[in-house]
Design an enzyme around this catalytic site. Structure first.
Site, PDB file in Angstrom:
ATOM      1  N   HIS A 138       0.834  -1.204   0.000  1.00 20.58           N
ATOM      2  CA  HIS A 138       0.000   0.000   0.000  1.00 20.58           C
ATOM      3  C   HIS A 138       0.873   1.260   0.000  1.00 20.58           C
ATOM      4  CE1 HIS A 138      -3.736   2.292   1.142  1.00 20.58           C
ATOM      5  NE2 HIS A 138      -2.816   3.124   1.599  1.00 20.58           N
ATOM      6  N   GLU A 139       1.891   1.268   0.865  1.00 21.71           N
ATOM      7  CA  GLU A 139       2.742   2.445   0.970  1.00 21.71           C
ATOM      8  C   GLU A 139       3.544   2.684  -0.300  1.00 21.71           C
ATOM      9  OE1 GLU A 139       2.468   4.542   3.370  1.00 21.71           O
ATOM     10  OE2 GLU A 139       1.140   3.266   4.530  1.00 21.71           O
ATOM     11  N   HIS A 166       1.626   4.725  -2.646  1.00 18.90           N
ATOM     12  CA  HIS A 166       1.715   6.164  -2.364  1.00 18.90           C
ATOM     13  C   HIS A 166       3.058   6.728  -2.828  1.00 18.90           C
ATOM     14  CE1 HIS A 166      -2.052   6.249  -0.317  1.00 18.90           C
ATOM     15  NE2 HIS A 166      -1.656   5.501   0.712  1.00 18.90           N
ATOM     16  N   HIS A 211      -5.923   7.547  -2.683  1.00 19.53           N
ATOM     17  CA  HIS A 211      -6.809   6.479  -2.248  1.00 19.53           C
ATOM     18  C   HIS A 211      -7.871   6.174  -3.282  1.00 19.53           C
ATOM     19  CE1 HIS A 211      -5.770   7.093   2.239  1.00 19.53           C
ATOM     20  NE2 HIS A 211      -5.082   6.106   1.710  1.00 19.53           N
TER      21      HIS A 211
END
Length: 476
Positions: free
Chosen positions: A217-218, A221, A227
């Site tokens: 997930h990171e 980013h 999101h």
């Protein structure tokens, strides 16, 4: 303006102390909802009294916005379903905006990125930590032109570290059970970096907090994604407990979002060209589900896995995808068939292919100039006439060559054979049966192929963990 991404485990003690039923105090609900809307839906101070009086449309609109984004029934009320979702672990960045990339769509202006693991958590072995990070990066590498290589000193594009409390980036962690990690979007300096809260219980399986999923997930980013409001997406706001880590892959929503920034991987475009090459009528295609199938060589290529047999190879892009069979000459016209070995060096974006006493270098579908070369330029003695199998360990920049009952180790950094080799295969790979036909590395394991059998080898435990059929990778 920097955008900080934080995974937050929201107030689990509160969830336990105030169950979601009629006995929950109304003030506790209101206080919690107010704080939630402040943090994630830009709920201003001037609107706070509307919550208490429950008589204003601004708070109703923002509750509806939250419900819409998180896929709840849009009621505008703090019903039990809404409060339950509010208490779930989630990313700490606001959900307002309804976009999949950061404002201004920041992205890396290059396709090869470096990463560095600055330090480690005590919860997991270094090898397990390295493997989780590599797998997280690979998820995104498989669907973009991006490639990643690790460096061990100096400044990398993505600096990865574990820290507790105040760690000098103005966003201190808050102990166990709350903020899990945070990351920054693409850019120089601290941008692109990922920090994990070392007060959490990091794990490689289903207990504690799964490092692989949080890291994946990171990384999204760090590559420029915000999101998604799709609950099936990795980039959805809420952290979800892992179910099937072995076959985990990005959702189509994640793929569409990241490809809006970087496009698809170059090799994907090659796939559309390959079928136009006719297969000679006299060429008999191997049956991928033949119980006696063996491979000539196996290699990765920009997130794909290639399984070579005779004049062909199968291309496997994702675990859940049916493999394609392709003529070697259709993809690499100047390569021979019936190869001996092949392996990819990720840091060089290069696949090396071996037959007899020669080897070739390729980048994607393009052949590198200056090849073929003699295998003896790598440092092999004259007695070695061919290579049986090879793979390059992404963790330590070492390439392993297997010949008969022995193996050599080659240092990719110094471009020379390591001293003290060859060694017996059984010495460092107990349980693996020579002679080896092919080998490659995936999910932190080494997979050795010998005839119709393959051996999954755990390099950390130094043992064979399971024996499988060779063609299990092809869905047979």
């Amino acid at each position: 303006m920097k955008y900080l991404i934080i995974f937050v485990l929201l107030c689990l003690p509160v969830c336990l102390a105030y169950p979601l039923d009629k006995t929950m105090k109304k003030d506790s609900n209101l206080n919690f909802a107010q704080k939630y809307l402040e943090n994630y839906y830009n709920f201003g101070i001037e609107m706070k009294n509307f919550v208490r009086r429950n008589d204003g449309s601004p708070v109703v609109n923002q509750i509806q916005e939250m419900q819409r984004f998180l896929g709840l029934k849009v009621t505008g009320k703090l019903d039990s379903a809404t409060l339950e979702v509010m208490h779930k672990p989630r990313c700490g960045v606001p959900d307002v905006g309804h976009f999949t990339t950061f404002p201004g769509s920041p992205k890396w202006r290059k396709t090869h990125l470096t990463y560095r693991i600055v330090n480690y958590t005590m919860d997991m072995s270094k090898y397990a930590t390295d493997s989780a990070i590599v797998r997280a990066l690979k998820l995104w590498e498989e669907v973009t032109p991006l490639t990643f290589s690790r460096i061990y000193e100096g400044e990398a594009d993505i600096m990865i570290s574990f820290a507790v409390r105040d760690h000098k980036d103005f966003y201190p962690f808050d102990g166990p059970g709350f903020s899990l990690a945070h990351a920054y979007p693409p850019g120089p300096g601290i941008n692109g970096d990922i920090h994990f809260d070392d007060d959490e219980q990091w794990t490689e399986d289903y207990l504690g907090t799964n490092l692989y999923l949080v890291a994946a997930h990171e990384v999204g980013h760090s590559l420029g994604l915000f999101h998604s409001n799709n609950p099936d997406a990795l980039m959805y706001s809420l952290y979800k407990e892992p179910t099937d880590l072995t076959h985990f892959h990005l959702s189509q929503d994640d793929v569409n979002s990241i490809q809006s920034l970087y496009g698809p991987p170059p090799s994907f475009s090659d796939i559309t060209m390959v079928p136009t090459e006719p297969i000679p009528p006299k060429s008999k295609k191997p049956d991928m589900c033949d119980p006696e199938l063996s491979f000539d060589a196996v290699s990765t290529l920009r997130g794909e896995t290639l399984f070579f047999k005779d004049r062909y190879f199968w291309r496997k892009i994702r675990l859940d995808q049916k493999p394609q069979i392709v003529l070697i000459s259709a993809f690499w016209p100047s390569l021979p068939s019936e190869l001996d070995a092949a392996y990819e060096v990720n840091s060089k974006d290069t696949v090396f292919v071996f037959k007899g006493n020669q080897f070739w270098a390729t980048k994607g579908s393009k052949m590198e100039a200056g090849y073929p070369r003699s295998i003896h330029t790598l440092g092999f003695p004259p007695t070695v006439k061919k290579i049986d199998a090879a793979f390059s360990d992404k963790e330590n920049s070492k390439t392993y060559f297997f010949v008969g009952k022995k193996y050599w180790r080659f240092d990719e950094n110094s471009q020379s054979m390591d001293k003290g080799f060859p060694r017996l295969i059984t010495e460092n790979f107990p349980g693996v049966v020579p002679k080896i036909d092919a080998v490659f590395q995936e999910f932190g394991f080494f997979y050795f192929f010998s005839g119709s059998s393959q051996f999954e080898f755990d390099p950390n435990a130094k043992m064979v963990t399971q024996k499988l059929k060779t063609n299990s990778w092809l869905g047979c």
